[in-house]
Design a protein around this motif. Structure first.
Motif, short mmCIF file in Angstrom:
data_model
loop_
_atom_site.label_atom_id
_atom_site.label_comp_id
_atom_site.label_asym_id
_atom_site.label_seq_id
_atom_site.Cartn_x
_atom_site.Cartn_y
_atom_site.Cartn_z
N ASN A 195 0.83 -1.22 0.00
CA ASN A 195 0.00 0.00 0.00
C ASN A 195 0.86 1.27 0.00
OD1 ASN A 195 -2.51 -1.10 -0.20
ND2 ASN A 195 -2.91 -1.13 2.01
N CYS A 196 1.98 1.22 0.71
CA CYS A 196 2.86 2.40 0.76
C CYS A 196 3.35 2.76 -0.65
CB CYS A 196 4.09 2.15 1.63
SG CYS A 196 3.70 2.13 3.36
N PHE A 197 3.57 1.75 -1.48
CA PHE A 197 4.02 2.03 -2.86
C PHE A 197 2.84 2.52 -3.71
CE2 PHE A 197 7.39 -0.53 -1.16
CZ PHE A 197 8.53 -0.01 -1.75
N ILE A 198 1.67 1.91 -3.51
CA ILE A 198 0.50 2.34 -4.29
C ILE A 198 0.21 3.82 -4.01
CG2 ILE A 198 -2.00 2.03 -4.62
CD1 ILE A 198 -1.66 -0.90 -3.76
N ASP A 199 0.34 4.20 -2.75
CA ASP A 199 -0.09 5.55 -2.35
C ASP A 199 1.04 6.58 -2.38
OD1 ASP A 199 -2.70 4.76 -1.90
OD2 ASP A 199 -2.26 4.09 0.14
N PHE A 200 2.23 6.18 -2.76
CA PHE A 200 3.35 7.13 -2.65
C PHE A 200 3.10 8.32 -3.59
CE2 PHE A 200 7.64 8.75 -3.17
CZ PHE A 200 7.96 8.90 -1.83
N VAL A 217 10.90 -7.35 -7.56
CA VAL A 217 10.53 -7.26 -8.99
C VAL A 217 9.06 -6.87 -9.13
CG1 VAL A 217 10.30 -8.57 -11.14
CG2 VAL A 217 12.21 -9.03 -9.60
N THR A 218 8.22 -7.53 -8.33
CA THR A 218 6.78 -7.31 -8.54
C THR A 218 6.35 -5.87 -8.28
OG1 THR A 218 6.33 -8.06 -6.29
CG2 THR A 218 6.11 -9.69 -8.06
N ILE A 219 6.97 -5.22 -7.26
CA ILE A 219 6.55 -3.84 -6.96
C ILE A 219 7.04 -2.85 -8.01
CG2 ILE A 219 6.14 -4.05 -4.46
CD1 ILE A 219 8.93 -2.87 -4.01
N LEU A 220 7.90 -3.31 -8.94
CA LEU A 220 8.37 -2.37 -9.96
C LEU A 220 7.20 -1.83 -10.80
CD1 LEU A 220 11.64 -4.10 -11.22
CD2 LEU A 220 11.43 -2.13 -9.70
N GLY A 221 6.15 -2.60 -10.89
CA GLY A 221 4.95 -2.14 -11.62
C GLY A 221 4.29 -0.94 -10.96
N LEU A 222 4.70 -0.62 -9.72
CA LEU A 222 4.11 0.52 -9.01
C LEU A 222 5.05 1.73 -9.02
CD1 LEU A 222 2.77 -1.53 -5.95
CD2 LEU A 222 1.47 -0.73 -7.94
N ARG A 319 -2.11 8.19 -12.03
CA ARG A 319 -2.35 7.01 -11.18
C ARG A 319 -3.73 6.94 -10.55
NH1 ARG A 319 1.89 3.16 -11.04
NH2 ARG A 319 3.62 4.23 -12.01
N LYS A 320 -4.42 8.09 -10.46
CA LYS A 320 -5.57 8.10 -9.54
C LYS A 320 -6.71 7.12 -9.91
CE LYS A 320 -8.75 11.81 -10.45
NZ LYS A 320 -8.82 12.77 -11.35
N ASN A 321 -6.91 6.91 -11.21
CA ASN A 321 -8.02 6.01 -11.59
C ASN A 321 -7.72 4.55 -11.28
OD1 ASN A 321 -9.58 8.13 -12.55
ND2 ASN A 321 -8.39 8.17 -14.45
N GLU A 324 -7.86 2.55 -6.59
CA GLU A 324 -8.84 1.69 -5.91
C GLU A 324 -8.65 0.23 -6.34
OE1 GLU A 324 -13.57 1.61 -5.59
OE2 GLU A 324 -12.71 3.58 -6.02
N LYS A 325 -8.45 0.06 -7.63
CA LYS A 325 -8.24 -1.28 -8.18
C LYS A 325 -6.98 -1.92 -7.56
CE LYS A 325 -8.59 -4.69 -11.08
NZ LYS A 325 -9.65 -5.68 -10.93
N LEU A 326 -5.91 -1.12 -7.50
CA LEU A 326 -4.65 -1.66 -6.96
C LEU A 326 -4.80 -2.09 -5.50
CD1 LEU A 326 -2.14 0.87 -8.59
CD2 LEU A 326 -2.37 -1.56 -9.14
#
Ligand SMILES: CCCCCCCCCC/C=C\CC(=O)SCCNC(=O)CCNC(=O)[C@H](O)C(C)(C)COP(=O)(O)OP(=O)(O)OC[C@H]1O[C@@H](n2cnc3c(N)ncnc32)[C@H](O)[C@@H]1OP(=O)(O)O
Length: 360
Positions: A195-200, A217-222, A319-321, A324-326
């Motif tokens: 969540n910290c990466f999604i909301d950064f 690797v996986t968080i690179l998408g964020l 990113r905003k749209n 919620e999905k993330l």
């Protein structure tokens, strides 16, 4: 003013980062307040007189009588804040201005220079594998970076690896509540971490200096930009480990590279070279290792001179749209992992890794 659940969770994280052992008496107080705040008055049978540790814990909890949960939560937060003192407070605050190094992290080196906050994973002898403590430290460093005067935040690794993913010894520290309790706590921890990466809120850049494995690797998408050395590789061996994708990769990877390329990585554990990862859109640009640091930092210093509000607002609108999905994907991935971690497939894979040197 009453404390929120978030204040309470922050205080729990702070406890794990205390530099000095607060002593048994304080630890018992913390234990009792935590139990009271989360479960209410003591609800377990009194342990036998020779079960010294559990008896002391029971006495401390039972001693709180019918103290309301809310008051216990408040007292817990107050106690932690009195233990943390000014030095740990300053560890999560980036001092404005140039060239500051923040103390207080055990396996991170966090510096702020040229309006760029750099979070360096600093455990090179273990290939920067992420321990439970490091998950907490990274969250604190991101929180501080989101509030400091910097305009860009960079995550990178020290030594020859970027990061070898989750430290597999995290599986060995099983609490008295057993594997189920450990899995539950880890699932919450992972959810908060991602969540910290999604909301950064600021532009977030990965400087991938070498091989990257698992969650790194996986968080690179964020991230907003991913620069990689041509020595870097990208590996998500989840099936080999009896696990399943996290870091929102079950959603971001198919979106970035298409579903069949994502499946090769996330289901079959195909390791990508930096060039392949770039061709598939996971990496922004690859640089020769010999000039990697120089070229990347020159580029980032130039970007850091751009108007900060414009960059922040552009990120927000891009990113905003998706947010919620993330968050929903993250919650679901963590929930699936909760049972994966308790599976034989996962346990066997972890035991194999941890015992491999003994077999040599
Ligand atoms: C029920 C409980 C649940 C608990 C869950 C906690 C929260 C989990 C969140 C889930 C998130 C993510 C999932 C993942 O990240 S999956 C990926 C996990 N990583 C790996 O599988 C990599 C394992 N490591 C390796 O395969 C190899 O070490 C390497 C990275 C390919 C490097 O190989 P090498 O031969 O070049 O070097 P090596 O001698 O092996 O390593 C040097 C020392 O570093 C230690 N080490 C490296 N990586 C890890 C690691 N991930 N975990 C723990 N230790 C690691 C290695 O053991 C060596 O140590 P030592 O010198 O022997 O002491």
């Amino acid at each position: 003013m009453s404390v929120t659940q978030k204040d309470f969770e922050n205080a729990m994280n702070q406890v794990k980062l205390l530099k000095k052992d607060p002593g048994n008496e304080v630890k018992l107080k913390l234990y009792a307040l935590y139990k009271q705040a989360t479960e209410g008055p003591c609800n377990i049978p009194k342990p036998g007189a020779f079960d010294f540790v559990n008896k002391a814990k029971w006495d401390a909890w039972n001693g709180l009588g019918s103290l309301p949960k809310e008051t216990a939560r408040q007292n817990y937060v107050d106690l932690v804040s009195s233990l943390s003192g000014p030095s740990s407070e300053s560890s999560s605050q980036v001092k404005p201005g140039a060239d500051s190094k923040q103390e207080g992290y055990e396996n991170l080196l966090v510096t702020s220079e040229d309006r760029i906050t750099k979070i360096l994973l600093n455990r090179p002898t273990k290939k920067n594998a992420i321990t439970t403590q490091m998950y907490h430290e990274i969250m604190l460093a991101l929180k501080a970076a989101s509030q400091d005067d910097s305009v860009l935040t960079v995550l990178t690794g020290s030594g020859d690896y970027y990061c070898s993913g989750n430290d597999l010894t995290n599986f060995t520290d099983i609490p008295p509540g057993g594997v189920e309790e450990k899995a539950k706590n880890s699932s919450f921890l992972l959810r908060d971490f991602v969540n910290c990466f999604i909301d950064f809120p600021k532009p977030l850049v990965a400087v991938v200096n070498g091989p990257a494995v698992g969650i790194s690797v996986t968080i690179l998408g964020l991230f907003d930009i991913v620069y990689a050395s041509d020595r870097a590789t990208f590996h998500t061996p989840f099936s080999h480990l009896g696990q399943s994708p996290e870091g929102c990769s079950s959603y971001t990877f198919p979106k970035i590279m298409g579903s069949s390329k994502a499946a090769e990585m996330l289901i079959f554990g195909k390791k990508l070279t930096a060039g392949e990862a770039c061709a598939q859109g996971l990496v922004t640009q690859v640089f020769p290792d010999s000039t990697f640091q120089k070229e990347v930092w020159t580029r980032l210093k130039a970007y850091s001179k751009l108007p900060p509000n414009a960059m922040r607002i552009s990120k927000e609108i891009i990113r905003k749209n998706e947010k919620e999905k993330l968050h929903a994907v993250n919650a679901e991935e963590c929930n699936v992992l909760l049972s994966r971690w308790q599976s034989d497939e996962c346990m066997n894979a972890v035991v194999n890794f941890l015992s491999r040197k003994a077999k040599l």
